[in-house]
Each structure stands twice: as C-alpha cells, then as structure tokens.
Design a protein around this motif. Structure first.
Motif, PDB file in Angstrom:
ATOM      1  N   THR A 157       0.829  -1.213   0.000  1.00 22.52           N
ATOM      2  CA  THR A 157       0.000   0.000   0.000  1.00 22.52           C
ATOM      3  C   THR A 157       0.859   1.256   0.000  1.00 22.52           C
ATOM      4  O   THR A 157       0.360   2.340  -0.286  1.00 22.52           O
ATOM      5  CB  THR A 157      -0.938   0.016   1.208  1.00 22.52           C
ATOM      6  N   ALA A 158       2.148   1.120   0.313  1.00 20.83           N
ATOM      7  CA  ALA A 158       3.067   2.258   0.239  1.00 20.83           C
ATOM      8  C   ALA A 158       3.414   2.521  -1.229  1.00 20.83           C
ATOM      9  O   ALA A 158       3.262   1.639  -2.082  1.00 20.83           O
ATOM     10  CB  ALA A 158       4.334   1.955   1.035  1.00 20.83           C
ATOM     11  N   PRO A 159       3.871   3.731  -1.558  1.00 19.09           N
ATOM     12  CA  PRO A 159       4.269   4.021  -2.941  1.00 19.09           C
ATOM     13  C   PRO A 159       5.383   3.082  -3.410  1.00 19.09           C
ATOM     14  O   PRO A 159       6.327   2.804  -2.665  1.00 19.09           O
ATOM     15  CB  PRO A 159       4.762   5.466  -2.861  1.00 19.09           C
ATOM     16  N   ILE A 160       5.265   2.599  -4.651  1.00 18.13           N
ATOM     17  CA  ILE A 160       6.193   1.597  -5.188  1.00 18.13           C
ATOM     18  C   ILE A 160       6.989   2.178  -6.349  1.00 18.13           C
ATOM     19  O   ILE A 160       6.414   2.762  -7.285  1.00 18.13           O
ATOM     20  CB  ILE A 160       5.433   0.355  -5.712  1.00 18.13           C
ATOM     21  N   VAL A 161       8.295   2.032  -6.297  1.00 21.66           N
ATOM     22  CA  VAL A 161       9.140   2.226  -7.471  1.00 21.66           C
ATOM     23  C   VAL A 161       9.409   0.830  -8.013  1.00 21.66           C
ATOM     24  O   VAL A 161      10.051   0.005  -7.365  1.00 21.66           O
ATOM     25  CB  VAL A 161      10.445   2.947  -7.119  1.00 21.66           C
ATOM     26  N   TRP A 162       8.875   0.581  -9.178  1.00 23.91           N
ATOM     27  CA  TRP A 162       8.815  -0.777  -9.732  1.00 23.91           C
ATOM     28  C   TRP A 162       9.851  -0.959 -10.830  1.00 23.91           C
ATOM     29  O   TRP A 162       9.777  -0.310 -11.863  1.00 23.91           O
ATOM     30  CB  TRP A 162       7.399  -1.026 -10.262  1.00 23.91           C
ATOM     31  N   LEU A 163      10.819  -1.852 -10.602  1.00 16.36           N
ATOM     32  CA  LEU A 163      11.801  -2.238 -11.610  1.00 16.36           C
ATOM     33  C   LEU A 163      11.270  -3.468 -12.334  1.00 16.36           C
ATOM     34  O   LEU A 163      10.960  -4.488 -11.697  1.00 16.36           O
ATOM     35  CB  LEU A 163      13.156  -2.554 -10.975  1.00 16.36           C
ATOM     36  N   LEU A 190      13.608  -2.106 -17.717  1.00 16.80           N
ATOM     37  CA  LEU A 190      14.949  -2.670 -17.780  1.00 16.80           C
ATOM     38  C   LEU A 190      15.021  -3.718 -18.886  1.00 16.80           C
ATOM     39  O   LEU A 190      14.083  -4.496 -19.075  1.00 16.80           O
ATOM     40  CB  LEU A 190      15.275  -3.315 -16.421  1.00 16.80           C
ATOM     41  N   GLY A 191      16.103  -3.735 -19.638  1.00 18.89           N
ATOM     42  CA  GLY A 191      16.324  -4.803 -20.609  1.00 18.89           C
ATOM     43  C   GLY A 191      15.509  -4.652 -21.872  1.00 18.89           C
ATOM     44  O   GLY A 191      15.027  -3.566 -22.220  1.00 18.89           O
ATOM     45  N   GLU A 192      15.309  -5.773 -22.578  1.00 18.20           N
ATOM     46  CA  GLU A 192      14.664  -5.753 -23.890  1.00 18.20           C
ATOM     47  C   GLU A 192      13.251  -5.179 -23.860  1.00 18.20           C
ATOM     48  O   GLU A 192      12.814  -4.521 -24.795  1.00 18.20           O
ATOM     49  CB  GLU A 192      14.624  -7.170 -24.471  1.00 18.20           C
ATOM     50  N   THR A 193      12.522  -5.452 -22.782  1.00 15.42           N
ATOM     51  CA  THR A 193      11.128  -4.983 -22.701  1.00 15.42           C
ATOM     52  C   THR A 193      10.987  -3.693 -21.905  1.00 15.42           C
ATOM     53  O   THR A 193       9.876  -3.263 -21.599  1.00 15.42           O
ATOM     54  CB  THR A 193      10.219  -6.071 -22.075  1.00 15.42           C
ATOM     55  N   LEU A 240       3.601   1.314 -20.893  1.00 16.56           N
ATOM     56  CA  LEU A 240       2.496   0.900 -20.018  1.00 16.56           C
ATOM     57  C   LEU A 240       2.302   1.917 -18.902  1.00 16.56           C
ATOM     58  O   LEU A 240       1.169   2.296 -18.566  1.00 16.56           O
ATOM     59  CB  LEU A 240       2.791  -0.487 -19.427  1.00 16.56           C
ATOM     60  N   ALA A 241       3.411   2.388 -18.331  1.00 16.26           N
ATOM     61  CA  ALA A 241       3.345   3.379 -17.261  1.00 16.26           C
ATOM     62  C   ALA A 241       2.706   4.670 -17.749  1.00 16.26           C
ATOM     63  O   ALA A 241       1.834   5.250 -17.074  1.00 16.26           O
ATOM     64  CB  ALA A 241       4.756   3.652 -16.727  1.00 16.26           C
ATOM     65  N   GLU A 242       3.111   5.107 -18.925  1.00 17.77           N
ATOM     66  CA  GLU A 242       2.559   6.349 -19.477  1.00 17.77           C
ATOM     67  C   GLU A 242       1.055   6.239 -19.695  1.00 17.77           C
ATOM     68  O   GLU A 242       0.303   7.196 -19.466  1.00 17.77           O
ATOM     69  CB  GLU A 242       3.276   6.691 -20.780  1.00 17.77           C
ATOM     70  N   GLN A 243       0.584   5.076 -20.121  1.00 18.40           N
ATOM     71  CA  GLN A 243      -0.851   4.851 -20.302  1.00 18.40           C
ATOM     72  C   GLN A 243      -1.602   4.998 -18.984  1.00 18.40           C
ATOM     73  O   GLN A 243      -2.771   5.391 -18.952  1.00 18.40           O
ATOM     74  CB  GLN A 243      -1.101   3.463 -20.887  1.00 18.40           C
ATOM     75  N   VAL A 276      13.645   4.525 -18.579  1.00 18.52           N
ATOM     76  CA  VAL A 276      14.114   3.342 -19.296  1.00 18.52           C
ATOM     77  C   VAL A 276      15.624   3.216 -19.108  1.00 18.52           C
ATOM     78  O   VAL A 276      16.367   4.185 -19.309  1.00 18.52           O
ATOM     79  CB  VAL A 276      13.772   3.412 -20.799  1.00 18.52           C
ATOM     80  N   THR A 277      16.053   2.017 -18.725  1.00 23.61           N
ATOM     81  CA  THR A 277      17.474   1.745 -18.506  1.00 23.61           C
ATOM     82  C   THR A 277      17.853   0.441 -19.189  1.00 23.61           C
ATOM     83  O   THR A 277      16.993  -0.295 -19.665  1.00 23.61           O
ATOM     84  CB  THR A 277      17.791   1.639 -16.999  1.00 23.61           C
ATOM     85  N   GLN A 278      19.136   0.150 -19.180  1.00 26.53           N
ATOM     86  CA  GLN A 278      19.613  -1.131 -19.700  1.00 26.53           C
ATOM     87  C   GLN A 278      20.260  -1.965 -18.607  1.00 26.53           C
ATOM     88  O   GLN A 278      19.881  -3.095 -18.361  1.00 26.53           O
ATOM     89  CB  GLN A 278      20.612  -0.904 -20.850  1.00 26.53           C
ATOM     90  N   ALA A 279      21.238  -1.400 -17.918  1.00 28.20           N
ATOM     91  CA  ALA A 279      21.994  -2.146 -16.907  1.00 28.20           C
ATOM     92  C   ALA A 279      21.314  -2.088 -15.543  1.00 28.20           C
ATOM     93  O   ALA A 279      20.653  -1.095 -15.204  1.00 28.20           O
ATOM     94  CB  ALA A 279      23.414  -1.597 -16.805  1.00 28.20           C
ATOM     95  N   MET A 280      21.479  -3.139 -14.743  1.00 31.82           N
ATOM     96  CA  MET A 280      20.871  -3.206 -13.420  1.00 31.82           C
ATOM     97  C   MET A 280      21.376  -2.091 -12.515  1.00 31.82           C
ATOM     98  O   MET A 280      20.593  -1.473 -11.767  1.00 31.82           O
ATOM     99  CB  MET A 280      21.150  -4.564 -12.774  1.00 31.82           C
ATOM    100  N   GLU A 281      22.672  -1.797 -12.568  1.00 30.91           N
ATOM    101  CA  GLU A 281      23.212  -0.739 -11.714  1.00 30.91           C
ATOM    102  C   GLU A 281      22.524   0.595 -12.004  1.00 30.91           C
ATOM    103  O   GLU A 281      22.191   1.351 -11.078  1.00 30.91           O
ATOM    104  CB  GLU A 281      24.723  -0.583 -11.932  1.00 30.91           C
ATOM    105  N   GLU A 282      22.305   0.864 -13.275  1.00 32.13           N
ATOM    106  CA  GLU A 282      21.642   2.098 -13.692  1.00 32.13           C
ATOM    107  C   GLU A 282      20.197   2.133 -13.190  1.00 32.13           C
ATOM    108  O   GLU A 282      19.703   3.161 -12.722  1.00 32.13           O
ATOM    109  CB  GLU A 282      21.689   2.194 -15.220  1.00 32.13           C
TER     110      GLU A 282
END
Length: 448
Positions: free
Chosen positions: A341-347, A373-376, A383-386, A393-399
């Motif tokens: 129920t808390a705000p989520i930053v979703w990777l 993250l990654g190919e998708t 989806l988030a914008e909708q 949008v990132t590629q590497a996990m550290e980023e």
C-alpha cells in the motif's frame, strides 16, 4: 505394509537422485531385498553409493522382468505412471509409494504438510521458522530440505516435521496423515504429467484424504476449486482470505487469526499479496502448537521470505527493498504489486516474448514510478505512461537501481518484479536477483 514388515521383502526402487538414494539407504537398513532401477544413467556419485550398499542395479531401461517377485515399488516422484513398467505394476496390484510414504511410516513424529500450485516453499519455510520458537524439535523436509525419509530417521516421537509436497509426491502416498495441512491454491500445472486439471487437482487433494476429525486443514477461501475439493474432508477445515471474511483474515489492516489480532500488515517483512495469503495460512497451521505471540510477531517482522520470491532485502536509506526476480510472468508480478500500500518504485522488464502487458494495469494502483529494464524496458515505460505514471528506461541493473533511489523517498518500496524472463542479460533469474541485491547494497549502503 508396515515398516516392520520390510525385512526380506523384495522392493524395487525406481529412480536414483536424492530421494531414490535416501530410500535405498533406509530400505537396506530395514533389511529389505532392494533392486534399484533407473531408465537413464545415474551420476557417478550415485553409482558409487549404490555399489557401497551392495544392492542390485539395472540402468538404461525399465524391463518388465523387474517386477518378478516385487512386493513394493518406491519411485522417484517425477517418473510418470504411464511408463509400461508402472502400468504393469498397477495391473498386478503392487503398491507404488514415493519416499514420503516410506518416511511417514518410519517415524512417530507429527507432520505439518503444505501443498498448492503457488506459495508452497514460502509457506513451508515460514511455518518451520515459527515452529522453531516452540518447545518441540522441528525438522524441514521435502523439496526444500533433505529427503523426507532421511529426516524421518532423525526425528523422534514428539518432534514435528514440516514438509512441502508436490502433486507428484502426493500421488504416491497410502497412509500418510498430517496433523495440520494446507491446500493453498490450485491453478493448471504439470498437465503433461497428470493429463488434465481434474487429475492434477485429485493428486493435490490427497494431502487430506487420510486426515481425521482431530486434524486441521487450512484452505484458501478465495479459491473455488480448493473449497469444492475440500468439502468432504473429515478434518476441521479452516479458511484464510485477504479479500473476505474467513477464519484467518485482514480487518482494518490487522491480521486476525480466529478472534486474535496478530500484527498490522504493514509490519510484515514479507511483501506481496500472495505472501500475505501465505502468512495467513502459516499462522493457522501453527495455531495448535501454542507459539508465544511475541515470538510469532518477531518472526513476522524479520522473515524476509525465500530468495528471489518477493524477498525482503532490508531497509536502505529509508526505502524497503524487495527482490522478486522469480516473477517472470504477469501473474506473479500482479500478486507482488497488489501486496503493498506504500508508494512503489517498480523495476521491471527483461526478455522480449511479446507478452500482453495490459493485465498488469489494475495492479499498478500504488506504483509511483516504473523503471523499465532490458529488452522490454521501453514497453513497460509505455504501459506506465498509459496509466499516467512516471517512467525511466534503462539497460543495466546498476543504472536501474541508481534511478530507483533517485526517484524514491523514505517510506517508499523499491521492488524488482520483472514480469519477464531473465535471459536477455542473465543465465537465470537467481543471477538477476543477486545482481539486484549487490546493486542495492552499493547504492544504499548498509541495510537498517
């Protein structure tokens, strides 16, 4: 057939691996005349062990001649009953057990058993952790521990064995009778083995077929199939639900078991809606064992779950961080998102398989930022914008992890729940999850 009757009985052990080797050890000690058969080629270690035990071995095929004089078969759970050898054994009325049945007959300990299509491992592990706070010696057996028959030989009367049971294992029981059992949920699975959903469900339901009125059966009130299957149980049937009134339930954010308040949901270390259901089931299972409430609360506040399954990593810079790398599809991620129920930053994101992401929309109520993250990754950002949710949008996990800390605030949840396979960047979901944890530790410092 009682265990005391195994002496000089002719027993066929079908399949090697952990359960087959453990069963063979026990049967030899019990005085049985044992033959071990494997349709493939066992490991060098298993072959050497069997040579030490001085049992007859036949590898590479399942000849029907093996059945001559056999009075019992103990088979590896994964071997299908459709093979000609087992079909012939069934026709001849030869009992076919998995080593779970062998284990049950080998000890006077009490059994707590858990089955279901999802959540078995987390619930079993949590039950084990809770029961360890009590007076009885507690053992963990089955798919997530040591082979059941191995544990049974160590257990004594008065001990408790907690076991996770698959449909494969349950098909091979005869007298197995837990004192407390849970049937968590049912969704189509292993149909290549069982043939159809009805057969799969029937196998799962065997967990309670021998239970008596003194036993406790814990079932999911929100699963229509589980409720129907368990209607005829002789055991005391108790329900759990996070959505409706049940014996184990949530009222105004508080976990209630019977009439007893246990802990506010927001104090659980475990995250995810499915894990809340696992907690409700576990607490109902252990209720008869009289664990002190302070001990129960301590376990619930600290038990982070099973690795990579909405696993609580800790609190970093005021953010609670969860690793749900095993969530490789929409269903798993929906369950994880819906539990907070808390705000989520979703990777999220990973291998591109063309999956429809729209079913995830209804679970995004508490998502404040999506990090693709990654190919998708780009598709998750769209989806988030909708949903009018911010996205990066990132590629590497550290980023991705650095971005998660940058856009989050103390009190937020940082959740890796990819809804995608890992193979675009990693060999396994475990490798992905471990990389996530390392990156969190690098960015967030020491966990609180």
């Amino acid at each position: 057939m009682k265990i005391s009757e195994l002496d000089k009985k002719k027993v066929l052990v079908l399949g090697t691996a952990k359960s087959g080797i453990a069963a063979t050890h026990y049967l030899v000690q019990a005085g049985a005349d044992v033959t071990v058969n494997d349709g493939g080629t066992p490991s060098v270690e298993d072959v050497e062990t069997l040579q030490t035990l001085k049992v007859e071995t036949i590898f590479g095929s399942h000849p029907l001649s093996l059945l001559e004089g056999v009075e019992l078969i103990v088979k590896n759970p994964g071997i299908p009953y459709q093979i000609p050898l087992l079909q012939a054994a069934l026709a001849q009325g030869i009992p076919i057990w998995t080593e779970v049945e062998l284990a049950y007959r080998a000890t006077g300990a009490s059994w707590v058993a858990i089955t279901g299509s999802n959540g078995k491992t987390t619930t079993t592990t949590l039950v084990h952790e809770l029961l360890r706070r009590g007076q009885a010696r507690v053992h963990l057996a089955g798919n997530i521990g040591f082979p059941a028959v191995e544990i049974a030989q160590q257990a004594q009367a008065g001990d408790v064995i907690v076991i996770e049971l698959s449909s494969f294992q349950l098909m091979g029981i005869d007298a197995f009778q837990p004192v407390s059992a849970a049937f968590l949920n049912l969704s189509p699975a292993h149909l290549d083995y069982h043939g159809d959903v009805a057969s799969y469900a029937e196998a799962k339901a065997r967990i309670f077929e021998n239970m008596e009125a003194s036993g406790r059966l814990v079932v999911n009130a929100d699963d229509r199939h589980v409720m129907q299957l368990s209607e005829q149980t002789a055991a005391q049937r108790l329900t759990f639900s996070r959505k409706q009134s049940a014996y184990a339930r949530v009222e105004d954010g508080m976990i209630i078991i019977g009439e007893t308040p246990v802990l506010p949901v927001n104090e659980l270390a475990l995250g995810g809606g499915h894990n809340l259901e696992n907690v409700l089931a576990a607490l109902t299972l252990i209720e008869p064992f009289a664990i002190a409430m302070t001990d129960i609360q301590d376990v619930l506040r600290t038990f982070g779950g099973v690795a990579h399954r909405t696993e609580y990593i800790g609190e970093f810079k005021g953010r609670k961080v969860y690793n749900d790398s095993k969530a490789t599809n929409n269903v798993a991620t929906e369950a994880a998102l819906s539990g907070f129920t808390a705000p989520i930053v979703w990777l999220c994101g990973g291998l591109e398989r063309g999956a429809d992401l729209s079913p995830l929309r209804h679970a995004m109520t508490h998502v404040k930022h999506v990090i693709g993250l990654g190919e998708t990754g780009q598709r998750f950002a769209e989806l988030a914008e909708q949903q009018q949710v911010a996205a990066t949008v990132t590629q590497a996990m550290e980023e991705a992890v650095k971005a998660a800390f940058d856009v989050s605030e103390p009190g937020d949840i940082i959740l890796l729940s990819p809804a995608s396979a890992s193979w675009d960047q990693y060999k396994t979901y475990e490798e992905r999850g471990e990389h996530f944890i390392r990156s969190v530790q690098e960015q967030g410092g020491a966990a609180k």
